[in-house]
Design a protein around this motif. Sequence first.
Motif, PDB file in Angstrom:
ATOM      1  N   TYR A  48      56.444  35.285  42.883  1.00  0.00           N
ATOM      2  CA  TYR A  48      56.571  36.117  44.076  1.00  0.00           C
ATOM      3  C   TYR A  48      57.169  37.478  43.740  1.00  0.00           C
ATOM      4  O   TYR A  48      56.995  38.432  44.476  1.00  0.00           O
ATOM      5  N   LEU A  49      57.908  37.539  42.646  1.00  0.00           N
ATOM      6  CA  LEU A  49      58.644  38.755  42.292  1.00  0.00           C
ATOM      7  C   LEU A  49      57.856  39.691  41.389  1.00  0.00           C
ATOM      8  O   LEU A  49      58.088  40.897  41.397  1.00  0.00           O
ATOM      9  N   ALA A  50      56.938  39.146  40.592  1.00  0.00           N
ATOM     10  CA  ALA A  50      56.152  39.965  39.666  1.00  0.00           C
ATOM     11  C   ALA A  50      54.907  39.190  39.257  1.00  0.00           C
ATOM     12  O   ALA A  50      54.832  37.982  39.421  1.00  0.00           O
ATOM     13  N   GLY A  51      53.947  39.909  38.731  1.00  0.00           N
ATOM     14  CA  GLY A  51      52.762  39.251  38.196  1.00  0.00           C
ATOM     15  C   GLY A  51      51.526  39.464  39.051  1.00  0.00           C
ATOM     16  O   GLY A  51      51.555  40.118  40.093  1.00  0.00           O
ATOM     17  N   GLU A  52      50.473  38.879  38.589  1.00  0.00           N
ATOM     18  CA  GLU A  52      49.139  39.068  39.163  1.00  0.00           C
ATOM     19  C   GLU A  52      49.051  38.734  40.651  1.00  0.00           C
ATOM     20  O   GLU A  52      48.319  39.377  41.399  1.00  0.00           O
ATOM     21  N   TYR A  53      49.784  37.721  41.107  1.00  0.00           N
ATOM     22  CA  TYR A  53      49.647  37.259  42.491  1.00  0.00           C
ATOM     23  C   TYR A  53      50.835  37.616  43.381  1.00  0.00           C
ATOM     24  O   TYR A  53      50.873  37.212  44.546  1.00  0.00           O
ATOM     25  N   SER A  54      51.808  38.360  42.868  1.00  0.00           N
ATOM     26  CA  SER A  54      53.045  38.582  43.629  1.00  0.00           C
ATOM     27  C   SER A  54      52.790  39.239  44.987  1.00  0.00           C
ATOM     28  O   SER A  54      53.322  38.778  46.007  1.00  0.00           O
ATOM     29  N   ASN A  55      52.013  40.293  45.035  1.00  0.00           N
ATOM     30  CA  ASN A  55      51.748  40.949  46.321  1.00  0.00           C
ATOM     31  C   ASN A  55      51.021  40.021  47.279  1.00  0.00           C
ATOM     32  O   ASN A  55      51.342  39.965  48.463  1.00  0.00           O
ATOM     33  N   TRP A  56      50.048  39.308  46.773  1.00  0.00           N
ATOM     34  CA  TRP A  56      49.295  38.401  47.628  1.00  0.00           C
ATOM     35  C   TRP A  56      50.207  37.316  48.193  1.00  0.00           C
ATOM     36  O   TRP A  56      50.164  37.021  49.388  1.00  0.00           O
ATOM     37  N   LEU A  57      51.053  36.729  47.347  1.00  0.00           N
ATOM     38  CA  LEU A  57      51.937  35.647  47.790  1.00  0.00           C
ATOM     39  C   LEU A  57      52.894  36.087  48.884  1.00  0.00           C
ATOM     40  O   LEU A  57      53.171  35.326  49.818  1.00  0.00           O
ATOM     41  N   THR A  58      53.392  37.292  48.781  1.00  0.00           N
ATOM     42  CA  THR A  58      54.377  37.749  49.766  1.00  0.00           C
ATOM     43  C   THR A  58      53.752  38.286  51.040  1.00  0.00           C
ATOM     44  O   THR A  58      54.446  38.441  52.037  1.00  0.00           O
ATOM     45  N   LYS A  59      52.457  38.523  51.029  1.00  0.00           N
ATOM     46  CA  LYS A  59      51.806  39.083  52.212  1.00  0.00           C
ATOM     47  C   LYS A  59      50.898  38.102  52.939  1.00  0.00           C
ATOM     48  O   LYS A  59      50.563  38.324  54.106  1.00  0.00           O
ATOM     49  N   ASN A  60      50.474  37.032  52.309  1.00  0.00           N
ATOM     50  CA  ASN A  60      49.452  36.190  52.908  1.00  0.00           C
ATOM     51  C   ASN A  60      49.928  34.847  53.429  1.00  0.00           C
ATOM     52  O   ASN A  60      49.195  34.173  54.141  1.00  0.00           O
ATOM     53  N   GLY A  61      51.112  34.445  53.096  1.00  0.00           N
ATOM     54  CA  GLY A  61      51.677  33.252  53.720  1.00  0.00           C
ATOM     55  C   GLY A  61      52.460  33.675  54.952  1.00  0.00           C
ATOM     56  O   GLY A  61      52.935  34.799  55.041  1.00  0.00           O
ATOM     57  N   ASP A  62      52.592  32.783  55.907  1.00  0.00           N
ATOM     58  CA  ASP A  62      53.387  33.101  57.091  1.00  0.00           C
ATOM     59  C   ASP A  62      54.877  33.061  56.788  1.00  0.00           C
ATOM     60  O   ASP A  62      55.677  33.551  57.572  1.00  0.00           O
ATOM     61  N   TRP A  63      55.228  32.481  55.669  1.00  0.00           N
ATOM     62  CA  TRP A  63      56.581  32.549  55.143  1.00  0.00           C
ATOM     63  C   TRP A  63      56.480  32.379  53.632  1.00  0.00           C
ATOM     64  O   TRP A  63      55.476  31.893  53.125  1.00  0.00           O
ATOM     65  N   CYS A  64      57.499  32.838  52.915  1.00  0.00           N
ATOM     66  CA  CYS A  64      57.547  32.633  51.461  1.00  0.00           C
ATOM     67  C   CYS A  64      58.210  31.279  51.217  1.00  0.00           C
ATOM     68  O   CYS A  64      59.251  30.973  51.808  1.00  0.00           O
ATOM     69  N   PHE A  65      57.617  30.492  50.346  1.00  0.00           N
ATOM     70  CA  PHE A  65      58.052  29.108  50.131  1.00  0.00           C
ATOM     71  C   PHE A  65      58.118  28.820  48.633  1.00  0.00           C
ATOM     72  O   PHE A  65      57.462  27.914  48.123  1.00  0.00           O
TER      73      PHE A  65
END
Length: 180
Positions: A48-65
Amino acid sequence: AESYVDGYCVGNEGLGVRYTLHDLENAIGFLKQRTNKPVTTTEPIDSYLAGEYSNWLTKNGDWCFPLAQPYWAEVTEAKPAVDWVLTKYNYLTRRHPNPTIIKEAGLPTYGKAKISEMHQLKFFKLITEIQLPFFYFEAFDQPWKKGMDGEQEVEKYWGLFNRHGLPKSAAIWHQETFSK
Protein backbone atom coordinates in the motif's frame (compact mmCIF):
# COMPACT_ATOMS: atom_id res chain seq x y z
CA ALA A 1 -27.26 -14.04 5.69
CA GLU A 2 -26.35 -10.82 3.85
CA SER A 3 -28.00 -8.81 6.62
CA TYR A 4 -25.11 -9.89 8.88
CA VAL A 5 -22.41 -8.72 6.45
CA ASP A 6 -20.98 -5.21 6.72
CA GLY A 7 -18.50 -5.56 3.86
CA TYR A 8 -16.45 -7.98 1.81
CA CYS A 9 -12.77 -8.61 1.33
CA VAL A 10 -11.82 -10.21 -1.99
CA GLY A 11 -8.36 -11.70 -2.35
CA ASN A 12 -5.48 -12.11 0.07
CA GLU A 13 -1.80 -11.60 -0.78
CA GLY A 14 -2.32 -12.74 -4.36
CA LEU A 15 -2.28 -9.63 -6.52
CA GLY A 16 0.04 -10.21 -9.45
CA VAL A 17 0.79 -13.73 -8.17
CA ARG A 18 -2.39 -15.81 -8.01
CA TYR A 19 -4.68 -13.34 -9.81
CA THR A 20 -4.35 -10.28 -12.02
CA LEU A 21 -5.37 -6.73 -11.28
CA HIS A 22 -8.05 -7.11 -13.96
CA ASP A 23 -9.48 -10.20 -12.22
CA LEU A 24 -9.49 -8.43 -8.87
CA GLU A 25 -11.17 -5.32 -10.29
CA ASN A 26 -13.87 -7.50 -11.85
CA ALA A 27 -14.48 -9.40 -8.60
CA ILE A 28 -14.68 -6.20 -6.54
CA GLY A 29 -17.00 -4.57 -9.07
CA PHE A 30 -19.26 -7.62 -9.20
CA LEU A 31 -19.60 -7.80 -5.40
CA LYS A 32 -20.25 -4.07 -5.05
CA GLN A 33 -22.95 -4.19 -7.70
CA ARG A 34 -24.53 -7.38 -6.39
CA THR A 35 -24.54 -6.53 -2.69
CA ASN A 36 -24.36 -2.74 -2.37
CA LYS A 37 -21.83 -3.35 0.40
CA PRO A 38 -18.30 -1.96 0.76
CA VAL A 39 -15.60 -4.15 -0.78
CA THR A 40 -11.82 -4.19 -0.46
CA THR A 41 -8.83 -6.49 -0.83
CA THR A 42 -5.79 -7.37 1.29
CA GLU A 43 -2.07 -7.18 0.61
CA PRO A 44 0.97 -6.66 2.87
CA ILE A 45 1.13 -3.10 4.20
CA ASP A 46 4.27 -2.25 2.23
CA SER A 47 2.30 -2.88 -0.98
CA TYR A 48 0.00 0.00 0.00
CA LEU A 49 2.96 2.29 0.66
CA ALA A 50 5.04 1.69 -2.48
CA GLY A 51 5.27 -0.45 -5.56
CA GLU A 52 3.35 -1.32 -8.67
CA TYR A 53 -0.09 -1.57 -7.02
CA SER A 54 0.16 1.00 -4.21
CA ASN A 55 -1.98 3.69 -5.84
CA TRP A 56 -4.58 1.19 -6.96
CA LEU A 57 -4.80 -0.42 -3.50
CA THR A 58 -5.36 2.86 -1.72
CA LYS A 59 -7.92 4.18 -4.18
CA ASN A 60 -10.02 1.19 -5.18
CA GLY A 61 -11.01 -0.48 -1.94
CA ASP A 62 -13.69 1.10 0.21
CA TRP A 63 -11.19 0.84 3.04
CA CYS A 64 -7.52 -0.14 3.32
CA PHE A 65 -7.17 -3.59 4.86
CA PRO A 66 -3.43 -4.36 4.94
CA LEU A 67 -1.55 -7.15 6.64
CA ALA A 68 1.08 -5.83 9.05
CA GLN A 69 3.35 -8.62 10.26
CA PRO A 70 6.52 -7.22 11.86
CA TYR A 71 8.07 -10.68 12.07
CA TRP A 72 8.59 -10.72 8.29
CA ALA A 73 10.52 -7.44 8.68
CA GLU A 74 12.70 -9.22 11.27
CA VAL A 75 11.15 -7.30 14.16
CA THR A 76 10.33 -9.80 16.91
CA GLU A 77 10.48 -7.91 20.22
CA ALA A 78 7.06 -6.69 21.34
CA LYS A 79 7.63 -2.93 21.66
CA PRO A 80 9.61 -2.51 18.42
CA ALA A 81 7.05 -4.73 16.66
CA VAL A 82 4.16 -2.52 17.77
CA ASP A 83 6.16 0.58 16.83
CA TRP A 84 6.77 -0.93 13.37
CA VAL A 85 3.03 -1.55 12.84
CA LEU A 86 2.08 1.88 14.18
CA THR A 87 4.63 3.69 12.01
CA LYS A 88 3.41 1.95 8.86
CA TYR A 89 -0.23 2.51 9.84
CA ASN A 90 0.32 6.22 10.55
CA TYR A 91 2.18 6.71 7.28
CA LEU A 92 -0.59 5.01 5.33
CA THR A 93 -3.41 6.91 7.03
CA ARG A 94 -1.69 10.28 6.56
CA ARG A 95 -1.25 9.66 2.82
CA HIS A 96 -4.70 8.25 2.04
CA PRO A 97 -8.20 9.27 3.11
CA ASN A 98 -9.74 5.79 3.15
CA PRO A 99 -10.40 4.26 6.56
CA THR A 100 -7.69 1.76 7.48
CA ILE A 101 -7.97 -1.37 9.59
CA ILE A 102 -5.05 -3.74 9.99
CA LYS A 103 -6.41 -7.11 8.86
CA GLU A 104 -3.63 -9.16 10.45
CA ALA A 105 -1.16 -8.28 13.17
CA GLY A 106 0.64 -10.62 15.50
CA LEU A 107 3.78 -12.49 16.40
CA PRO A 108 4.46 -16.22 16.26
CA THR A 109 5.12 -18.12 19.47
CA TYR A 110 7.56 -20.82 18.39
CA GLY A 111 10.07 -21.75 15.73
CA LYS A 112 12.99 -19.35 16.12
CA ALA A 113 15.00 -17.58 18.79
CA LYS A 114 13.44 -14.53 20.46
CA ILE A 115 9.92 -15.81 19.83
CA SER A 116 7.63 -16.98 22.60
CA GLU A 117 4.13 -16.77 24.02
CA MET A 118 5.35 -13.93 26.24
CA HIS A 119 6.50 -11.90 23.20
CA GLN A 120 3.12 -12.48 21.58
CA LEU A 121 1.30 -11.52 24.79
CA LYS A 122 3.31 -8.30 25.21
CA PHE A 123 2.73 -7.42 21.56
CA PHE A 124 -1.05 -7.76 21.87
CA LYS A 125 -1.15 -5.86 25.18
CA LEU A 126 0.79 -2.95 23.68
CA ILE A 127 -1.08 -2.78 20.38
CA THR A 128 -4.39 -2.91 22.24
CA GLU A 129 -3.30 -0.08 24.56
CA ILE A 130 -2.68 2.29 21.66
CA GLN A 131 -6.14 1.48 20.28
CA LEU A 132 -4.92 0.83 16.77
CA PRO A 133 -7.72 -0.81 14.75
CA PHE A 134 -6.55 -4.35 14.02
CA PHE A 135 -7.54 -8.00 13.95
CA TYR A 136 -5.60 -10.58 15.93
CA PHE A 137 -3.57 -12.96 13.78
CA GLU A 138 -4.55 -15.70 14.16
CA ALA A 139 -7.01 -17.82 16.11
CA PHE A 140 -5.32 -21.23 16.02
CA ASP A 141 -1.91 -22.68 15.33
CA GLN A 142 -1.92 -24.48 12.01
CA PRO A 143 0.56 -27.36 12.06
CA TRP A 144 -0.04 -28.20 8.39
CA LYS A 145 1.17 -24.81 7.13
CA LYS A 146 4.41 -24.40 5.28
CA GLY A 147 6.24 -21.18 5.87
CA MET A 148 8.17 -18.61 3.94
CA ASP A 149 11.03 -18.61 6.43
CA GLY A 150 12.96 -21.59 5.09
CA GLU A 151 12.65 -23.61 8.28
CA GLN A 152 8.87 -23.74 7.83
CA GLU A 153 8.30 -23.79 11.57
CA VAL A 154 7.25 -20.23 12.40
CA GLU A 155 4.30 -20.20 10.01
CA LYS A 156 2.62 -22.92 12.08
CA TYR A 157 2.61 -21.05 15.41
CA TRP A 158 0.83 -17.70 15.13
CA GLY A 159 -2.34 -18.77 16.92
CA LEU A 160 -3.86 -17.51 20.12
CA PHE A 161 -4.73 -21.16 20.72
CA ASN A 162 -2.41 -24.10 20.18
CA ARG A 163 -3.07 -26.98 17.80
CA HIS A 164 -5.08 -28.77 20.51
CA GLY A 165 -7.38 -25.78 21.02
CA LEU A 166 -5.85 -24.80 24.35
CA PRO A 167 -5.44 -21.06 24.98
CA LYS A 168 -2.02 -19.49 24.93
CA SER A 169 -1.11 -16.62 27.26
CA ALA A 170 -2.48 -13.92 24.92
CA ALA A 171 -5.87 -15.64 24.66
CA ILE A 172 -6.10 -16.01 28.44
CA TRP A 173 -5.16 -12.34 28.93
CA HIS A 174 -7.68 -11.22 26.29
CA GLN A 175 -10.50 -13.19 27.84
CA GLU A 176 -9.70 -11.96 31.35
CA THR A 177 -9.30 -8.34 30.22
CA PHE A 178 -12.26 -7.94 27.90
CA SER A 179 -14.87 -10.08 29.64
CA LYS A 180 -15.06 -7.76 32.66
